[in-house]
Structure formats: structure tokens, C-alpha cells
Design a protein around this motif. Structure first.
Motif, PDB file in Angstrom:
ATOM      1  N   TRP A 110      -8.598   7.412  -3.396  1.00  0.00           N
ATOM      2  CA  TRP A 110      -7.194   7.307  -3.803  1.00  0.00           C
ATOM      3  C   TRP A 110      -7.017   7.876  -5.212  1.00  0.00           C
ATOM      4  CZ3 TRP A 110      -5.342   3.957  -7.770  1.00  0.00           C
ATOM      5  CH2 TRP A 110      -3.962   3.938  -7.898  1.00  0.00           C
ATOM      6  N   THR A 111      -7.929   7.538  -6.109  1.00  0.00           N
ATOM      7  CA  THR A 111      -7.851   8.057  -7.480  1.00  0.00           C
ATOM      8  C   THR A 111      -7.967   9.578  -7.499  1.00  0.00           C
ATOM      9  OG1 THR A 111      -8.898   6.028  -8.286  1.00  0.00           O
ATOM     10  CG2 THR A 111      -8.841   7.887  -9.793  1.00  0.00           C
ATOM     11  N   PHE A 112      -8.924  10.103  -6.762  1.00  0.00           N
ATOM     12  CA  PHE A 112      -9.180  11.537  -6.784  1.00  0.00           C
ATOM     13  C   PHE A 112      -8.088  12.318  -6.050  1.00  0.00           C
ATOM     14  CE2 PHE A 112     -11.185  15.377  -5.049  1.00  0.00           C
ATOM     15  CZ  PHE A 112     -11.650  15.950  -6.215  1.00  0.00           C
ATOM     16  N   ALA A 113      -7.655  11.823  -4.869  1.00  0.00           N
ATOM     17  CA  ALA A 113      -6.719  12.577  -4.030  1.00  0.00           C
ATOM     18  C   ALA A 113      -5.261  12.404  -4.429  1.00  0.00           C
ATOM     19  CB  ALA A 113      -6.898  12.169  -2.563  1.00  0.00           C
ATOM     20  N   ILE A 114      -4.925  11.309  -5.117  1.00  0.00           N
ATOM     21  CA  ILE A 114      -3.528  11.059  -5.494  1.00  0.00           C
ATOM     22  C   ILE A 114      -3.325  11.231  -6.997  1.00  0.00           C
ATOM     23  CG2 ILE A 114      -1.648   9.383  -5.475  1.00  0.00           C
ATOM     24  CD1 ILE A 114      -2.386  10.421  -2.704  1.00  0.00           C
ATOM     25  N   LEU A 115      -4.065  10.488  -7.794  1.00  0.00           N
ATOM     26  CA  LEU A 115      -3.821  10.509  -9.237  1.00  0.00           C
ATOM     27  C   LEU A 115      -4.254  11.818  -9.884  1.00  0.00           C
ATOM     28  CD1 LEU A 115      -4.871   6.904 -10.324  1.00  0.00           C
ATOM     29  CD2 LEU A 115      -2.649   7.727  -9.538  1.00  0.00           C
ATOM     30  N   GLU A 116      -5.354  12.405  -9.422  1.00  0.00           N
ATOM     31  CA  GLU A 116      -5.906  13.577 -10.099  1.00  0.00           C
ATOM     32  C   GLU A 116      -5.459  14.905  -9.495  1.00  0.00           C
ATOM     33  OE1 GLU A 116      -9.865  13.362 -11.747  1.00  0.00           O
ATOM     34  OE2 GLU A 116     -10.146  11.383 -10.878  1.00  0.00           O
ATOM     35  N   LYS A 117      -4.673  14.881  -8.437  1.00  0.00           N
ATOM     36  CA  LYS A 117      -4.152  16.118  -7.847  1.00  0.00           C
ATOM     37  C   LYS A 117      -2.772  16.407  -8.435  1.00  0.00           C
ATOM     38  CE  LYS A 117      -7.504  16.983  -4.895  1.00  0.00           C
ATOM     39  NZ  LYS A 117      -8.323  18.197  -4.963  1.00  0.00           N
ATOM     40  N   LYS A 118      -2.674  17.480  -9.176  1.00  0.00           N
ATOM     41  CA  LYS A 118      -1.425  17.790  -9.875  1.00  0.00           C
ATOM     42  C   LYS A 118      -0.271  18.098  -8.932  1.00  0.00           C
ATOM     43  CE  LYS A 118      -3.765  19.507 -14.021  1.00  0.00           C
ATOM     44  NZ  LYS A 118      -3.976  20.658 -14.936  1.00  0.00           N
ATOM     45  N   ASN A 119      -0.576  18.583  -7.731  1.00  0.00           N
ATOM     46  CA  ASN A 119       0.488  18.951  -6.806  1.00  0.00           C
ATOM     47  C   ASN A 119       1.033  17.760  -6.012  1.00  0.00           C
ATOM     48  OD1 ASN A 119      -1.885  18.610  -5.398  1.00  0.00           O
ATOM     49  ND2 ASN A 119      -1.462  20.218  -3.902  1.00  0.00           N
ATOM     50  N   VAL A 120       0.491  16.555  -6.246  1.00  0.00           N
ATOM     51  CA  VAL A 120       0.982  15.351  -5.569  1.00  0.00           C
ATOM     52  C   VAL A 120       2.035  14.686  -6.438  1.00  0.00           C
ATOM     53  CG1 VAL A 120       0.368  13.085  -4.654  1.00  0.00           C
ATOM     54  CG2 VAL A 120      -1.214  14.999  -4.379  1.00  0.00           C
ATOM     55  N   LYS A 121       3.225  14.523  -5.883  1.00  0.00           N
ATOM     56  CA  LYS A 121       4.324  13.895  -6.633  1.00  0.00           C
ATOM     57  C   LYS A 121       4.150  12.383  -6.604  1.00  0.00           C
ATOM     58  CE  LYS A 121       9.357  13.829  -7.080  1.00  0.00           C
ATOM     59  NZ  LYS A 121      10.653  14.296  -6.488  1.00  0.00           N
ATOM     60  N   LEU A 122       4.153  11.761  -7.770  1.00  0.00           N
ATOM     61  CA  LEU A 122       3.924  10.328  -7.862  1.00  0.00           C
ATOM     62  C   LEU A 122       5.219   9.563  -8.085  1.00  0.00           C
ATOM     63  CD1 LEU A 122       0.682  10.219 -10.060  1.00  0.00           C
ATOM     64  CD2 LEU A 122       0.901  10.414  -7.590  1.00  0.00           C
ATOM     65  N   ASN A 123       5.205   8.282  -7.690  1.00  0.00           N
ATOM     66  CA  ASN A 123       6.372   7.424  -7.896  1.00  0.00           C
ATOM     67  C   ASN A 123       6.177   6.581  -9.154  1.00  0.00           C
ATOM     68  OD1 ASN A 123       4.639   5.298  -7.217  1.00  0.00           O
ATOM     69  ND2 ASN A 123       5.286   5.269  -5.082  1.00  0.00           N
ATOM     70  N   ALA A 124       7.088   5.646  -9.372  1.00  0.00           N
ATOM     71  CA  ALA A 124       7.055   4.842 -10.602  1.00  0.00           C
ATOM     72  C   ALA A 124       5.821   3.946 -10.684  1.00  0.00           C
ATOM     73  CB  ALA A 124       8.320   3.992 -10.684  1.00  0.00           C
ATOM     74  N   HIS A 125       5.230   3.583  -9.540  1.00  0.00           N
ATOM     75  CA  HIS A 125       4.043   2.725  -9.553  1.00  0.00           C
ATOM     76  C   HIS A 125       2.803   3.489 -10.013  1.00  0.00           C
ATOM     77  CE1 HIS A 125       6.251  -0.369  -7.336  1.00  0.00           C
ATOM     78  NE2 HIS A 125       5.216  -1.158  -7.519  1.00  0.00           N
ATOM     79  N   PHE A 161       0.829  -1.208   0.000  1.00  0.00           N
ATOM     80  CA  PHE A 161       0.000   0.000   0.000  1.00  0.00           C
ATOM     81  C   PHE A 161       0.864   1.259   0.000  1.00  0.00           C
ATOM     82  CE2 PHE A 161      -3.310  -2.742   2.315  1.00  0.00           C
ATOM     83  CZ  PHE A 161      -3.896  -3.106   1.113  1.00  0.00           C
ATOM     84  N   LYS A 162       2.016   1.191   0.669  1.00  0.00           N
ATOM     85  CA  LYS A 162       2.917   2.345   0.684  1.00  0.00           C
ATOM     86  C   LYS A 162       3.479   2.609  -0.709  1.00  0.00           C
ATOM     87  CE  LYS A 162       6.878   4.286   3.141  1.00  0.00           C
ATOM     88  NZ  LYS A 162       7.914   4.049   4.198  1.00  0.00           N
ATOM     89  N   ARG A 163       3.812   1.536  -1.437  1.00  0.00           N
ATOM     90  CA  ARG A 163       4.313   1.715  -2.800  1.00  0.00           C
ATOM     91  C   ARG A 163       3.262   2.380  -3.690  1.00  0.00           C
ATOM     92  NH1 ARG A 163       6.874  -3.537  -2.175  1.00  0.00           N
ATOM     93  NH2 ARG A 163       5.197  -4.596  -3.319  1.00  0.00           N
ATOM     94  N   TRP A 164       1.989   2.137  -3.389  1.00  0.00           N
ATOM     95  CA  TRP A 164       0.909   2.720  -4.182  1.00  0.00           C
ATOM     96  C   TRP A 164       0.433   4.051  -3.608  1.00  0.00           C
ATOM     97  CZ3 TRP A 164      -0.741   1.157  -8.892  1.00  0.00           C
ATOM     98  CH2 TRP A 164      -0.236  -0.069  -9.344  1.00  0.00           C
ATOM     99  N   GLN A 165       1.193   4.577  -2.653  1.00  0.00           N
ATOM    100  CA  GLN A 165       0.951   5.911  -2.085  1.00  0.00           C
ATOM    101  C   GLN A 165      -0.460   6.051  -1.515  1.00  0.00           C
ATOM    102  OE1 GLN A 165       2.944   7.835  -5.830  1.00  0.00           O
ATOM    103  NE2 GLN A 165       3.103   9.372  -4.208  1.00  0.00           N
ATOM    104  N   MET A 166      -0.857   5.042  -0.767  1.00  0.00           N
ATOM    105  CA  MET A 166      -2.176   5.070  -0.142  1.00  0.00           C
ATOM    106  C   MET A 166      -2.063   5.545   1.300  1.00  0.00           C
ATOM    107  SD  MET A 166      -3.925   1.585  -1.584  1.00  0.00           S
ATOM    108  CE  MET A 166      -4.329   1.399  -3.330  1.00  0.00           C
ATOM    109  N   SER A 167      -2.962   6.420   1.695  1.00  0.00           N
ATOM    110  CA  SER A 167      -2.986   6.916   3.069  1.00  0.00           C
ATOM    111  C   SER A 167      -3.414   5.799   4.012  1.00  0.00           C
ATOM    112  CB  SER A 167      -3.946   8.094   3.195  1.00  0.00           C
ATOM    113  OG  SER A 167      -5.280   7.670   2.979  1.00  0.00           O
ATOM    114  N   THR A 168      -3.229   6.028   5.304  1.00  0.00           N
ATOM    115  CA  THR A 168      -3.553   5.008   6.300  1.00  0.00           C
ATOM    116  C   THR A 168      -5.014   4.596   6.236  1.00  0.00           C
ATOM    117  OG1 THR A 168      -1.851   5.865   7.777  1.00  0.00           O
ATOM    118  CG2 THR A 168      -3.536   4.467   8.761  1.00  0.00           C
ATOM    119  N   ARG A 169      -5.907   5.572   6.113  1.00  0.00           N
ATOM    120  CA  ARG A 169      -7.333   5.242   6.134  1.00  0.00           C
ATOM    121  C   ARG A 169      -7.738   4.488   4.872  1.00  0.00           C
ATOM    122  NH1 ARG A 169     -11.697   9.934   7.028  1.00  0.00           N
ATOM    123  NH2 ARG A 169     -10.113  10.590   8.551  1.00  0.00           N
ATOM    124  N   ILE A 170      -7.189   4.867   3.730  1.00  0.00           N
ATOM    125  CA  ILE A 170      -7.500   4.158   2.484  1.00  0.00           C
ATOM    126  C   ILE A 170      -6.959   2.738   2.536  1.00  0.00           C
ATOM    127  CG2 ILE A 170      -6.998   4.058   0.011  1.00  0.00           C
ATOM    128  CD1 ILE A 170      -7.147   7.111  -0.018  1.00  0.00           C
TER     129      ILE A 170
END
Length: 398
Positions: free
Chosen positions: A334-349, A246-255
Motif C-alpha cells: 500500500w505504501t509503495f503502490a499508493i503513497l510513493e506513486k506520483k501518478n496516483v491521486k490521493l484523498n484527504a486521508h 479501507f476504501k477511505r484509505w485507498q486500499m485495493s481489495t487484496r490489500i
């Protein structure tokens, strides 16, 4: 004394059980319902527990409608050596109908539950499996937070409206400002807000606003306490492999908690420690066998993203999502808060999924369809990531 097991079918109501006792399935169930079987109402309290134990049950069969209603019995009956079997909500109505019992009746449900045991006592998949105690606690905490979130949104919207004329300089405060709401409630001190209130041209904080702020502040603090409990549970060693994924997929604790409480233990989705794959006839009856990844299907259904279709004749009904609504909501967040937020830096996953999502939007693909595609592909990747994390490939020595 009879050597036959005493099976109690128990239909749970808000404050009682409607029960019947059987030592074998009646030949004519409908006739048994009309008078051959006795039914008893047992209150959900200590007196009711003694009444149920006096029937000397070997197994109590119950349906989890309203989990709060049956929690008393799930806690107390095993302590007295009584086995509890749980029938899934979706399985009882068609079974009751097959017995030619009334459509919906407490006594009919109780009788159907008792009969269900005799038909399926040796078929494990017909029963709801007993979850790990930590997972049960995790689910309870998450549902409590969801309930609190609805109350918090109502409270904070009402307070913001009032602050537009009482203290307009701070109408944009959210749940991330517990100091401010504690100060409005009169529960915390802040020289900064004291100065701002003096300088404000607003009408001042009313006593009604203070009471509302007290409620909101209590809700915020309690939610944080619940989140701390969730983190403590998820730090246990048995959850470590899941948390690494879950950490590799940048998921918060609650998600991550929302997904974990649906898929743990991962081994239950597999067959002999491997993803189960079956080759069987496809829906078009062409004779050509198709590969069905059954373990992956179970995983997707656990997370609420498995499509369910109904085919009949020439009609092809629209698919709908089946499974956990809570898990599906977590994936959406997770999709809305991580993938669709431009200011969130994403990893290779996660970066390729944002790029694909943006590409689909640019090509005028409907947003709902684009997100659904992303969910499906991400869930497949997460399934295999979890599998290889829990069952790493053996290294061959040269």
C-alpha cells in the motif's frame, strides 16, 4: 468408568499424529515420558480418525505447525463432538522446556500438549481462538495467490527471455495481458497478434514456448478466479464497516483482505467495547507510571508492525517487527503502490502521509526509516477510524 476427562495431546506430522492420553497431569512429567505414558501413531486418514475416536477423547490438544497437516482433524473431530484446543506455536517450546522434556521430540510434544490443558484450560488467552469461517477462507485464498504469484513471476520471466528472439515486438507483456498469453498458448484467437507475428523477423513461437504459455495463462486465470472469490467474501454485510474504512484509505481489495483477515473481529482487540489502556511501571524503573494502549498494541501486532525489543542489563537490543508477515507485506504494498506513486491521486486521508514521506526523504532520512514512520502513524489512524466506524459516538440531544 472414570468421570475424569480424557485429554489427548496430539503432535501433528505430515501424514500422522503422535498422541498420548491423560486424565490428569503426571507428578513427574519427565518420568512419565520415559515409560509411564503410552504413545500411539495415528495416520491422517479415515482409518486414523476411527482409531482416534476409539480412544473416546473429550478434548484433543494440538499445535498448528503446518496448518495443512491439522486441517483434516479440525474438520472432522468437531463433527463427532470432540472439542479441539489449539496451542500457539510460540507457547509450546518454553512450556515443554519448563517440564524438563527433550528439546524436540514428537512424543515430548504430544505429552506437553496434554499437560498444557491441565495447566491452562481456564485461561482463554493461552489458546488460539477459532477464527470466523469466512476469515479462514480469506486467509487460504490469499496464501494461495501469494504462492501463485511466485510461480507466475518465474514463468513470465522465462517467457520474456525466449520472446526476445522468437517474437521481440511483445517482450514487455505482463500479467495484465491474458489475451496475448492465451494466444501464444494456442488457447485464444487474435487477428492482431497473427498479423504482428507474420510481420516480425523473429524465429516464431516454438512448441516449448506454447507449453510454458499454457502454464502461465492457467495461473493468470486461476489468480483472477481467486480474486473474484475474495471480493465475494468481502461483500458480506459483516465486513461492510471495515471496507468503508479501507476504501477511505485507498486500499485495493487484496490489500484490504490481507488486513481484514488479521483484525476481524475488531471487538476481540478491545475490552468491554473500548480501547484498553493500562497505566503501569515503565522499563526504566523510575517509579513513574506510563500509559500503555494495549488494544492499539494488539492491533499493530496483528498487522505485523509492532516493535519487539529485548532489554537486559546495559544492552538495548535492536527492535524487530513482530506479527503477521502477510499483513506487513500488504502495508508495504500500500505504501509503495499508493503513497510513493506520483501518478496516483490521493484523498484527504492519504495525501498528508505522502507529503510527510517526501519531506523525510528530502531531509535525507533513510527510506526504510521514513516508510516505517509512515506505517506506524497510518496504522494508528486506521485503528481509531475502525473503532469510530464500528462504535460511532452517540449524538447528544439538545
Amino acid at each position: 468408568m472414570s468421570n475424569l476427562p480424557n485429554i489427548i495431546g496430539a503432535d501433528a506430522c505430515s501424514d500422522k499424529l503422535v498422541v498420548c492420553s491423560l486424565q490428569g497431569k503426571p507428578t513427574d512429567v519427565r518420568a512419565a515420558h520415559r515409560g509411564a505414558v503410552d504413545f500411539l501413531e495415528i495416520p491422517t486418514n479415515s482409518v486414523g480418525l476411527k482409531m482416534l475416536l476409539a480412544l473416546e477423547p473429550d478434548v484433543v490438544v494440538i499445535e498448528p505447525t503446518g496448518t495443512k497437516y491439522i486441517k483434516f482433524w479440525l474438520f472432522n473431530l468437531p463433527k463427532h463432538g470432540v472439542e479441539v484446543r489449539i496451542v500457539h506455536n510460540a507457547k509450546l517450546p518454553p512450556y515443554r522446556k519448563s517440564l524438563d522434556l527433550p528439546d524436540k521430540d514428537d512424543t515430548a510434544d504430544a505429552l506437553a500438549l496434554a499437560c498444557y490443558y491441565f495447566d491452562y484450560k481456564d485461561t482463554p488467552y493461552r489458546w488460539v481462538s477459532h477464527r470466523d469461517s469466512d476469515i479462514c477462507k480469506l486467509r487460504e485464498l490469499l496464501h494461495r495467490i501469494e504462492a501463485f504469484n511466485r510461480s507466475v513471476n518465474i514463468s513470465i520471466n522465462r517467457l520474456k527471455q525466449v520472446l526476445t528472439y522468437e517474437f521481440p515486438e511483445n517482450t514487455k507483456k505482463g500479467t495484465d495481458a491474458p489475451l496475448f498469453w492465451g494466444w501464444v498458448a494456442g488457447l485464444r484467437q487474435s487477428k492482431r497478434y497473427d498479423r504482428e507475428l507474420v510481420a516480425s523477423d523473429g524465429m516464431g513461437i516454438s512448441s516449448y514456448t506454447k507449453i510454458d504459455a499454457q502454464i502461465l495463462y492457467t495461473q493468470i486465470i486461476h489468480t483472477r478466479e481467486l480474486e473474484a472469490e475474495i471480493k465475494a467474501i468481502m461483500c458480506k454485510p459483516k465486513f461492510a464497516p471495515y471496507m468503508r474504512v479501507f476504501k477511505r484509505w485507498q486500499m485495493s481489495t487484496r490489500i484490504a483482505a490481507g488486513l481484514l483477515c488479521q483484525i476481524f473481529p475488531f471487538e476481540s482487540l478491545l475490552k468491554d467495547g473500548k480501547p484498553e489502556i493500562e497505566r503501569s511501571r515503565g522499563k526504566n524503573l523510575s517509579g513513574k507510571k506510563t500509559k500503555k494502549r494495549l488494544s492499539l498494541r494488539r492491533f499493530k501486532k496483528c498487522l505485523g508492525v509492532a516493535p519487539v525489543r529485548e532489554y537486559s542489563g546495559k544492552s538495548d537490543k535492536k527492535a524487530k517487527k513482530a506479527g503477521s508477515a502477510l499483513a506487513r507485506k500488504c502495508i508495504w504494498r500500500w505504501t509503495f503502490a499508493i503513497l510513493e506513486k506520483k501518478n496516483v491521486k490521493l484523498n484527504a486521508h492519504t495525501l498528508p502521509f505522502r507529503e510527510k514521506l517526501n519531506e523525510m526523504k528530502k531531509n535525507k532520512v533513510p527510506v526504510k526509516k521514513a516508510r516505517s514512520w509512515v506505517w506506524n502513524k497510518a496504522v494508528i489512524r486506521i485503528f481509531y477510524d475502525l473503532y469510530y466506524e464500528l462504535y460511532p459516538p452517540k449524538q447528544t440531544s439538545m
